[in-house]
Write an enzyme that holds these catalytic residues in place. Structure first.
Site, short mmCIF file in Angstrom:
data_model
loop_
_atom_site.label_atom_id
_atom_site.label_comp_id
_atom_site.label_asym_id
_atom_site.label_seq_id
_atom_site.Cartn_x
_atom_site.Cartn_y
_atom_site.Cartn_z
N LYS A 35 0.82 -1.20 0.00
CA LYS A 35 0.00 0.00 0.00
C LYS A 35 0.86 1.26 0.00
O LYS A 35 0.56 2.24 -0.68
CB LYS A 35 -0.95 -0.02 1.20
CG LYS A 35 -2.00 -1.12 1.09
CD LYS A 35 -2.72 -1.38 2.41
CE LYS A 35 -3.66 -2.57 2.29
NZ LYS A 35 -4.29 -2.93 3.57
N ASP A 82 -10.60 2.48 4.54
CA ASP A 82 -10.81 1.04 4.57
C ASP A 82 -12.28 0.69 4.82
O ASP A 82 -12.69 -0.46 4.67
CB ASP A 82 -9.96 0.40 5.68
CG ASP A 82 -8.88 -0.52 5.14
OD1 ASP A 82 -8.83 -0.73 3.91
OD2 ASP A 82 -8.07 -1.02 5.94
N GLN A 99 -4.19 -1.38 10.11
CA GLN A 99 -4.06 -2.72 9.56
C GLN A 99 -4.51 -3.78 10.57
O GLN A 99 -4.12 -3.74 11.73
CB GLN A 99 -2.61 -2.97 9.14
CG GLN A 99 -2.36 -4.30 8.48
CD GLN A 99 -3.05 -4.43 7.13
OE1 GLN A 99 -3.14 -3.47 6.37
NE2 GLN A 99 -3.52 -5.62 6.82
#
Length: 276
Positions: free
Chosen positions: A53, A120, A97
């Site tokens: 990413k 996200d 994450q």
């Protein structure tokens, strides 16, 4: 093999090129989008994903920031980082994450994420807006699936979509998205799971079949309606290499179009994160 192979890498490259153009325009106006990633602990897969990413963000001209946090960090410490990112004008979107270490509640952290920066789409507030059809962004993997279908010329409105897998990252949000009234949705959606009786009866009704179970061979060719589009979200490491949740060889003989593994849905996830 009769099915058309849907090239996720090529579609992702298109999206990333479009994002790079938009970033350049924004930079010309004095605003460079900034993506941050909070990585707690030493999970090897998470380090790989965050590295991908970071690299992708830099390639399209975004500011990229990585925040590494020790595995023994407290929940309050991580929440403090999230609050700082909410207030940081340089960071226009960020991710925390997953998974997080056991002493940290994912829900407690996600409750603190600002929906405007939740690229996200994991915060409860963002998911609530998604159900209302008002989310500022779409979850990256489900959003990538929709983008893939649209750009491949596959008709979604009026189609019967069967989703095998009800997970919170793919199955459930995708079902909500595809059922909504939109020229990119408006489908009739069936969700199947471990409690579904006679799974093949359900999958054989699908014009579009999405499989996201995390189990190789969940769907085989005799479970696919002739001419259907098959989207394989799974990625599993086996002795034969990386495989999806669909038996590709048998399904490709029946389907009208199918995504490969690797090179199908996976590249779209990072591309749509950048898009968000």
């Amino acid at each position: 093999m009769s099915a058309t192979i849907i090239d996720g890498k090529a579609i992702a490259a298109q999206i990333r090129a479009e994002v790079a153009e938009r970033v350049a325009v924004l930079a010309g106006r004095g605003t460079t989008p900034g993506l941050a990633a909070v990585l707690v602990g030493d999970d090897p897969a998470s380090h790989i994903y965050v590295g991908m990413k970071e690299k992708a963000a830099a390639e399209v001209g975004m500011l990229s920031r990585r925040i590494d946090v020790p595995a023994d960090a407290t929940q309050d410490h991580v929440i403090g980082i999230v609050r700082d990112l909410n207030a940081d004008p340089e960071i226009t979107g960020y991710i925390v994450q997953l998974p997080l270490p056991g002493q940290i509640s994912e829900l407690a952290v996600q409750l603190e994420i600002d929906s405007e920066k939740d690229v996200d789409c994991l915060a409860p507030s963002t998911l609530g807006l998604l159900v209302r059809g008002q989310a500022p962004y779409l979850p990256a993997t489900p959003g990538g699936i929709v983008e893939m279908l649209v750009r491949s010329g596959i008709e979604i409105p009026g189609s019967h979509v069967v989703i095998v897998g009800r997970g919170s990252l793919v199955g459930m949000p995708l079902a909500v998205m595809l059922a909504q009234k939109s020229d990119r949705a408006n489908a009739t959606v069936t969700i199947c799971h471990t409690g579904t009786r006679n799974l093949a009866e359900e999958t054989l009704r699908a014009d579009i079949l999405v499989v996201a179970t995390g189990k190789p061979g969940t769907v085989t060719g005799d479970m696919v309606k002739p001419g259907a589009t098959v989207v394989d979200v799974g990625i599993n490491r086996t002795d034969e290499g990386l495989v999806g949740d669909v038996d590709f060889a048998s399904a490709a003989e029946v389907a009208g179009a199918i995504t490969p593994v690797p090179g199908g849905v996976g590249p779209l996830t990072v591309a749509m994160l950048l898009h968000n």
